[in-house]
Design a protein around this motif. Structure first.
Motif, PDB file in Angstrom:
ATOM      1  N   UNK A  11       0.812  -1.228   0.000  1.00 44.97           N
ATOM      2  CA  UNK A  11       0.000   0.000   0.000  1.00 44.97           C
ATOM      3  C   UNK A  11       0.850   1.286   0.000  1.00 44.97           C
ATOM      4  N   UNK A  13       3.732   1.924  -1.267  1.00 44.53           N
ATOM      5  CA  UNK A  13       4.301   2.157  -2.603  1.00 44.53           C
ATOM      6  C   UNK A  13       3.212   2.604  -3.575  1.00 44.53           C
ATOM      7  N   UNK A  14       2.014   2.011  -3.449  1.00 44.36           N
ATOM      8  CA  UNK A  14       0.906   2.410  -4.324  1.00 44.36           C
ATOM      9  C   UNK A  14       0.535   3.867  -4.068  1.00 44.36           C
ATOM     10  N   UNK A  17       3.140   5.900  -5.686  1.00 47.27           N
ATOM     11  CA  UNK A  17       2.973   5.794  -7.135  1.00 47.27           C
ATOM     12  C   UNK A  17       1.899   6.762  -7.631  1.00 47.27           C
ATOM     13  N   UNK A  18       0.797   6.831  -6.886  1.00 51.03           N
ATOM     14  CA  UNK A  18      -0.281   7.747  -7.284  1.00 51.03           C
ATOM     15  C   UNK A  18       0.156   9.209  -7.125  1.00 51.03           C
TER      16      UNK A  18
END
Lengths: 68, 355
Positions: A11, A13-14, A17-18
């Motif tokens: 989560x 990293x996500x 990323x966003x």
């Protein structure tokens, strides 16, 4: 700023990323485990950001991402 | 240059993968069931049996490997100052997903680790399992990309974090001093096991290395697809290479669908069973091995997941959803569909809105 404290990978990293989709020059990321520090750092390095890790109190880390 | 960097960055996870593969082959050579040298689902199922949570007489044994993995991860985390007790990220949902993952794994007959070990033994049914596993991970990634999250965890005290590892070790010690207290299979896979100290020792080493390297069977494909990170996938590949080479050397390599050890040929349920595992584990953030490691690091959410897997194993054998070498259990297909529905329900109810 991305506050990923309490979340376990992938989560954080996500979330980063966003956040880097908007192409910011600087981004601050808060996490609270070393796995997340490693994963976010690797992701940032692979995506054109330098990372400075600062250990805060209470097992928390602040990652300063700066665009290369 | 690129290649050199890759090895430099990922040597530990690749070494861990090679060692896990070699350990699986070695444990089988020293007495564990064929193609089951190292299977987290099977071992947890055997532990559930030894605690008499299910009555399947052929799969009851308190597997020292599990104790070793959790203890090894715990010790390594304590040394590396990574022992950080935390809990509170949807515990009941995690328990349920853990149970669903176990039911799916027992329809296929193996966790992701045993799936790779079966492929490495030439069992082509496991390739179909792999297809299902990949499908499940891709579905999970779809939901992760749409902001799926089980919510954040919070810091806990040392005692909470140590509770699960200590419980496992205490149970293990009890099996050593009071064998009659626990059930032990006299025939079938549960009766086949490597010497206790060897199994425990290999578990300790694997647990310690997996803690440091973060080896994870679902993490490999997930990180490759989502972040173009190939380290964990390399670890996955190394397990396969080690098992293939090991089996080739020992002459255990037999390619085919029929007559594979502790496996069945019902392809649809092999596929869908592993779809549940891939999907469920992606939602949980890690494969069954990784859940054991995180539980060793003091993560109570993962400990709850492991307890859910043990409960799922007990249910699978009591409700006759687990497969055997003869094929799926009477209730295997319906249970698989129920577990897919559970994964879907959990997925759609945990999508956060974009801020």
């Amino acid at each position: 700023m991305v506050d990923a404290r309490g979340y376990s990978c992938p989560i954080p990293v996500i979330m980063v990323q966003k956040a880097v989709k908007d192409n910011p020059d600087k981004l601050e990321v808060l996490v609270d485990n070393q796995t997340a520090v490693g994963n976010v750092t690797r992701f940032a390095n692979n995506n054109g950001y330098d990372v400075a890790v600062k250990e805060l109190e209470d097992d928390e880390y602040s990652l300063a991402l700066t665009k290369r | 240059m690129q290649k050199e960097n890759f090895f430099k960055k990922y040597w530990l996870v690749m070494l861990t993968g090679l060692l896990v593969g070699a350990a699986a082959v070695a444990l089988t050579a020293f007495g564990n069931p064929a193609n089951m040298g190292f299977c987290i689902a099977c071992f947890l199922r055997d532990i559930a049996g030894s605690l008499k949570l299910h009555g399947a007489g052929v799969v009851q044994y308190f597997r020292p490997e599990i104790v070793g993995i959790v203890a090894g991860a715990c010790i390594m985390a304590l040394i590396g100052k990574e022992f950080k007790p935390k809990a509170g990220s949807s515990p009941v949902i995690r328990f349920t997903l853990g149970a669903a993952v176990m039911v799916g794994a027992l329809v296929f007959l193996g966790c992701p680790l045993r799936m790779v070990i079966r492929i490495g033994g030439g069992d082509l049914n496991a390739i179909i399992g792999l297809a299902g596993f990949v499908l499940g991970i891709l579905i999970g990634i779809f939901f992760l990309k749409h902001n799926f999250s089980l919510g954040r965890a919070y810091k806990q005290g040392k005692v909470e974090g140590l509770a699960f590892p200590v419980m496992l070790i205490a149970g293990f010690v009890l099996t050593l001093i009071s064998v009659s207290f626990f059930a032990v299979s006299t025939e079938g896979p549960g009766s086949m096991h490597a010497p206790i100290l060897l199994a425990l020792g290999i578990g300790l080493v694997v647990g310690a290395l997996a803690q440091k390297s973060r080896l994870c069977m679902v993490g490999g494909l997930r990180d490759a697809v989502m972040f173009k990170e190939f380290g964990l996938l390399a670890g996955f590949g190394c397990i396969l290479v080690a098992v293939l080479v090991g089996n080739a050397i020992l002459g255990n390599l037999k390619f085919g669908f029929e007559g594979q050890p502790i496996a069945h040929t019902e392809w649809l349920w092999n596929l869908l069973g592993m779809t549940v595992v891939g999907w469920g584990c992606t939602l949980l953030g890690g494969c069954p091995l990784r859940q054991l490691i995180l539980a060793g690091e003091g993560n109570s959410d993962s400990a709850i997941t492991v307890l859910g897997m043990i409960a799922g194993a007990a249910a699978a054998h009591t409700l006759k959803t687990a497969s055997s070498a003869d094929g799926t259990g009477v209730n295997g297909p319906i249970a698989t569909i129920v577990c897919l529905a559970v994964c879907l329900l959990v997925s759609v109810t945990h999508l956060k809105k974009e801020q």
